[in-house]
Design a protein around this motif. Sequence first.
Motif, PDB file in Angstrom:
ATOM      1  N   SER A  11      -0.572  -0.570  -0.256  1.00  0.00           N
ATOM      2  CA  SER A  11      -1.411  -0.492   0.945  1.00  0.00           C
ATOM      3  C   SER A  11      -2.267  -1.747   1.090  1.00  0.00           C
ATOM      4  CB  SER A  11      -2.313   0.740   0.891  1.00  0.00           C
ATOM      5  OG  SER A  11      -1.547   1.912   0.876  1.00  0.00           O
ATOM      6  N   LEU A  12      -2.795  -2.234  -0.031  1.00  0.00           N
ATOM      7  CA  LEU A  12      -3.583  -3.470   0.009  1.00  0.00           C
ATOM      8  C   LEU A  12      -2.718  -4.655   0.438  1.00  0.00           C
ATOM      9  CD1 LEU A  12      -5.832  -3.175  -3.186  1.00  0.00           C
ATOM     10  CD2 LEU A  12      -6.509  -2.882  -0.802  1.00  0.00           C
ATOM     11  N   LYS A  13      -1.497  -4.714  -0.075  1.00  0.00           N
ATOM     12  CA  LYS A  13      -0.582  -5.789   0.335  1.00  0.00           C
ATOM     13  C   LYS A  13      -0.266  -5.677   1.827  1.00  0.00           C
ATOM     14  CE  LYS A  13       1.589  -6.369  -4.160  1.00  0.00           C
ATOM     15  NZ  LYS A  13       2.773  -6.103  -4.976  1.00  0.00           N
ATOM     16  N   GLY A  14      -0.111  -4.450   2.300  1.00  0.00           N
ATOM     17  CA  GLY A  14       0.134  -4.234   3.727  1.00  0.00           C
ATOM     18  C   GLY A  14      -1.030  -4.712   4.580  1.00  0.00           C
ATOM     19  N   LEU A  15      -2.256  -4.466   4.107  1.00  0.00           N
ATOM     20  CA  LEU A  15      -3.432  -4.964   4.825  1.00  0.00           C
ATOM     21  C   LEU A  15      -3.455  -6.490   4.845  1.00  0.00           C
ATOM     22  CD1 LEU A  15      -6.335  -2.603   3.657  1.00  0.00           C
ATOM     23  CD2 LEU A  15      -5.406  -2.827   5.957  1.00  0.00           C
ATOM     24  N   ASP A  16      -3.128  -7.096   3.695  1.00  0.00           N
ATOM     25  CA  ASP A  16      -3.084  -8.560   3.639  1.00  0.00           C
ATOM     26  C   ASP A  16      -2.074  -9.115   4.638  1.00  0.00           C
ATOM     27  OD1 ASP A  16      -5.055  -9.017   1.724  1.00  0.00           O
ATOM     28  OD2 ASP A  16      -3.661  -8.752   0.051  1.00  0.00           O
ATOM     29  N   THR A  17      -0.932  -8.468   4.731  1.00  0.00           N
ATOM     30  CA  THR A  17       0.111  -8.918   5.649  1.00  0.00           C
ATOM     31  C   THR A  17      -0.303  -8.697   7.102  1.00  0.00           C
ATOM     32  OG1 THR A  17       1.776  -8.337   3.998  1.00  0.00           O
ATOM     33  CG2 THR A  17       2.543  -8.654   6.251  1.00  0.00           C
ATOM     34  N   LYS A  18      -0.854  -7.530   7.378  1.00  0.00           N
ATOM     35  CA  LYS A  18      -1.220  -7.185   8.754  1.00  0.00           C
ATOM     36  C   LYS A  18      -2.305  -8.104   9.304  1.00  0.00           C
ATOM     37  CE  LYS A  18      -2.324  -3.271  11.651  1.00  0.00           C
ATOM     38  NZ  LYS A  18      -2.315  -1.833  11.756  1.00  0.00           N
ATOM     39  N   PHE A  19      -3.247  -8.490   8.467  1.00  0.00           N
ATOM     40  CA  PHE A  19      -4.363  -9.313   8.922  1.00  0.00           C
ATOM     41  C   PHE A  19      -4.220 -10.774   8.490  1.00  0.00           C
ATOM     42  CE2 PHE A  19      -6.100  -5.017   8.955  1.00  0.00           C
ATOM     43  CZ  PHE A  19      -6.654  -4.983  10.227  1.00  0.00           C
ATOM     44  N   ALA A  20      -2.989 -11.215   8.284  1.00  0.00           N
ATOM     45  CA  ALA A  20      -2.743 -12.584   7.813  1.00  0.00           C
ATOM     46  C   ALA A  20      -3.235 -13.634   8.802  1.00  0.00           C
ATOM     47  CB  ALA A  20      -1.257 -12.780   7.530  1.00  0.00           C
ATOM     48  N   ALA A  30     -11.436 -17.540   1.906  1.00  0.00           N
ATOM     49  CA  ALA A  30     -11.578 -18.876   1.328  1.00  0.00           C
ATOM     50  C   ALA A  30     -12.921 -19.033   0.614  1.00  0.00           C
ATOM     51  CB  ALA A  30     -11.433 -19.936   2.417  1.00  0.00           C
ATOM     52  N   GLN A  31     -13.964 -18.461   1.181  1.00  0.00           N
ATOM     53  CA  GLN A  31     -15.295 -18.599   0.588  1.00  0.00           C
ATOM     54  C   GLN A  31     -15.479 -17.720  -0.645  1.00  0.00           C
ATOM     55  OE1 GLN A  31     -17.932 -17.758   3.839  1.00  0.00           O
ATOM     56  NE2 GLN A  31     -17.831 -19.843   4.652  1.00  0.00           N
ATOM     57  N   THR A  32     -14.937 -16.517  -0.608  1.00  0.00           N
ATOM     58  CA  THR A  32     -15.172 -15.577  -1.710  1.00  0.00           C
ATOM     59  C   THR A  32     -14.064 -15.570  -2.751  1.00  0.00           C
ATOM     60  OG1 THR A  32     -14.116 -13.754  -0.523  1.00  0.00           O
ATOM     61  CG2 THR A  32     -16.506 -14.029  -0.224  1.00  0.00           C
ATOM     62  N   LYS A  33     -12.926 -16.141  -2.415  1.00  0.00           N
ATOM     63  CA  LYS A  33     -11.748 -16.134  -3.298  1.00  0.00           C
ATOM     64  C   LYS A  33     -11.232 -14.711  -3.558  1.00  0.00           C
ATOM     65  CE  LYS A  33     -12.077 -20.616  -4.224  1.00  0.00           C
ATOM     66  NZ  LYS A  33     -12.315 -21.273  -2.979  1.00  0.00           N
ATOM     67  N   LEU A  34     -11.546 -13.806  -2.636  1.00  0.00           N
ATOM     68  CA  LEU A  34     -11.046 -12.435  -2.714  1.00  0.00           C
ATOM     69  C   LEU A  34      -9.978 -12.240  -1.650  1.00  0.00           C
ATOM     70  CD1 LEU A  34     -14.369 -10.403  -3.026  1.00  0.00           C
ATOM     71  CD2 LEU A  34     -12.666 -10.752  -4.810  1.00  0.00           C
ATOM     72  N   PRO A  35      -8.955 -11.454  -1.943  1.00  0.00           N
ATOM     73  CA  PRO A  35      -7.956 -11.172  -0.902  1.00  0.00           C
ATOM     74  C   PRO A  35      -8.606 -10.467   0.289  1.00  0.00           C
ATOM     75  CG  PRO A  35      -7.212 -10.371  -3.044  1.00  0.00           C
ATOM     76  CD  PRO A  35      -8.628 -10.814  -3.208  1.00  0.00           C
ATOM     77  N   ARG A  36      -8.069 -10.726   1.461  1.00  0.00           N
ATOM     78  CA  ARG A  36      -8.657 -10.139   2.675  1.00  0.00           C
ATOM     79  C   ARG A  36      -8.612  -8.614   2.649  1.00  0.00           C
ATOM     80  NH1 ARG A  36      -6.062 -13.586   6.714  1.00  0.00           N
ATOM     81  NH2 ARG A  36      -5.641 -14.874   4.943  1.00  0.00           N
ATOM     82  N   SER A  37      -7.667  -8.034   1.940  1.00  0.00           N
ATOM     83  CA  SER A  37      -7.619  -6.571   1.852  1.00  0.00           C
ATOM     84  C   SER A  37      -8.851  -6.028   1.131  1.00  0.00           C
ATOM     85  CB  SER A  37      -6.348  -6.122   1.139  1.00  0.00           C
ATOM     86  OG  SER A  37      -6.272  -6.690  -0.154  1.00  0.00           O
ATOM     87  N   TYR A  38      -9.342  -6.758   0.132  1.00  0.00           N
ATOM     88  CA  TYR A  38     -10.559  -6.329  -0.563  1.00  0.00           C
ATOM     89  C   TYR A  38     -11.756  -6.388   0.376  1.00  0.00           C
ATOM     90  CZ  TYR A  38      -8.181  -6.684  -5.122  1.00  0.00           C
ATOM     91  OH  TYR A  38      -7.347  -6.519  -6.193  1.00  0.00           O
ATOM     92  N   VAL A  39     -11.777  -7.403   1.222  1.00  0.00           N
ATOM     93  CA  VAL A  39     -12.868  -7.542   2.189  1.00  0.00           C
ATOM     94  C   VAL A  39     -12.841  -6.368   3.165  1.00  0.00           C
ATOM     95  CG1 VAL A  39     -13.794  -8.974   4.051  1.00  0.00           C
ATOM     96  CG2 VAL A  39     -12.909 -10.050   1.969  1.00  0.00           C
ATOM     97  N   ILE A  40     -11.653  -6.024   3.645  1.00  0.00           N
ATOM     98  CA  ILE A  40     -11.521  -4.909   4.592  1.00  0.00           C
ATOM     99  C   ILE A  40     -11.950  -3.599   3.933  1.00  0.00           C
ATOM    100  CG2 ILE A  40      -9.866  -3.528   5.915  1.00  0.00           C
ATOM    101  CD1 ILE A  40      -8.269  -6.185   6.291  1.00  0.00           C
ATOM    102  N   VAL A  41     -11.455  -3.348   2.740  1.00  0.00           N
ATOM    103  CA  VAL A  41     -11.818  -2.119   2.023  1.00  0.00           C
ATOM    104  C   VAL A  41     -13.323  -2.099   1.753  1.00  0.00           C
ATOM    105  CG1 VAL A  41     -11.532  -0.865  -0.155  1.00  0.00           C
ATOM    106  CG2 VAL A  41      -9.533  -1.747   1.040  1.00  0.00           C
TER     107      VAL A  41
END
Length: 180
Positions: A11-20, A30-41
């Motif tokens: 699901s996290l990979k899907g979020l990364d892909t969807k919001f690429a 880029a600033q936090t070095k966290l995947p965007r899925s972590y930011v969304i969650v």
Amino acid sequence: MADYLKLFQDSLKGLDTKFAGNQILSRIEAQTKLPRSYVIVGLVAVYFLLIFINVGGIGEILSNFVGFCIPTYYSLKALKTATSTDDTQLLTYWIVFSFLSVIEFWSKAILYWVPFYWFFKTVFLLYIAIPSFGGAQLVYTRLISPFSDKYLPIVEGKSGELAQKVEAAANNAKASGYSR
């Protein structure tokens, strides 16, 4: 347990892909070095935490925001489809949402004392708003439909009588020379 972990990771990979292509999330990533899925969650978790804590009464507006925005999105999508299945689900949602809003309006003084009311309301609204859950149909079938089946014929009869009386009064006024 491993199956749930894999499902969550997928699901996290899907979020990364969807919001690429999202520029805001790209900058945050880029600033936090966290995947965007972590930011969304994380943002969703903070959103629900604010509702749960209800600091300054913010839980009510956030809950109603969820209850309005998600179904509005689905409603706008449904207007562009040829089938009526999604229309029925969304009309059912809006009936349940309206019914809940009216009940809530008249019982707000009582609901103020219910702990975590806005959090539970948000979860309930998500349950009835997301079509794949089918919650709106269940609530309508079990709670609202029996009530409406009993009282709708009475209301329709009275509204017909009222319409006839208004029409008769308008005709009488017109016959007696009333004009604007």
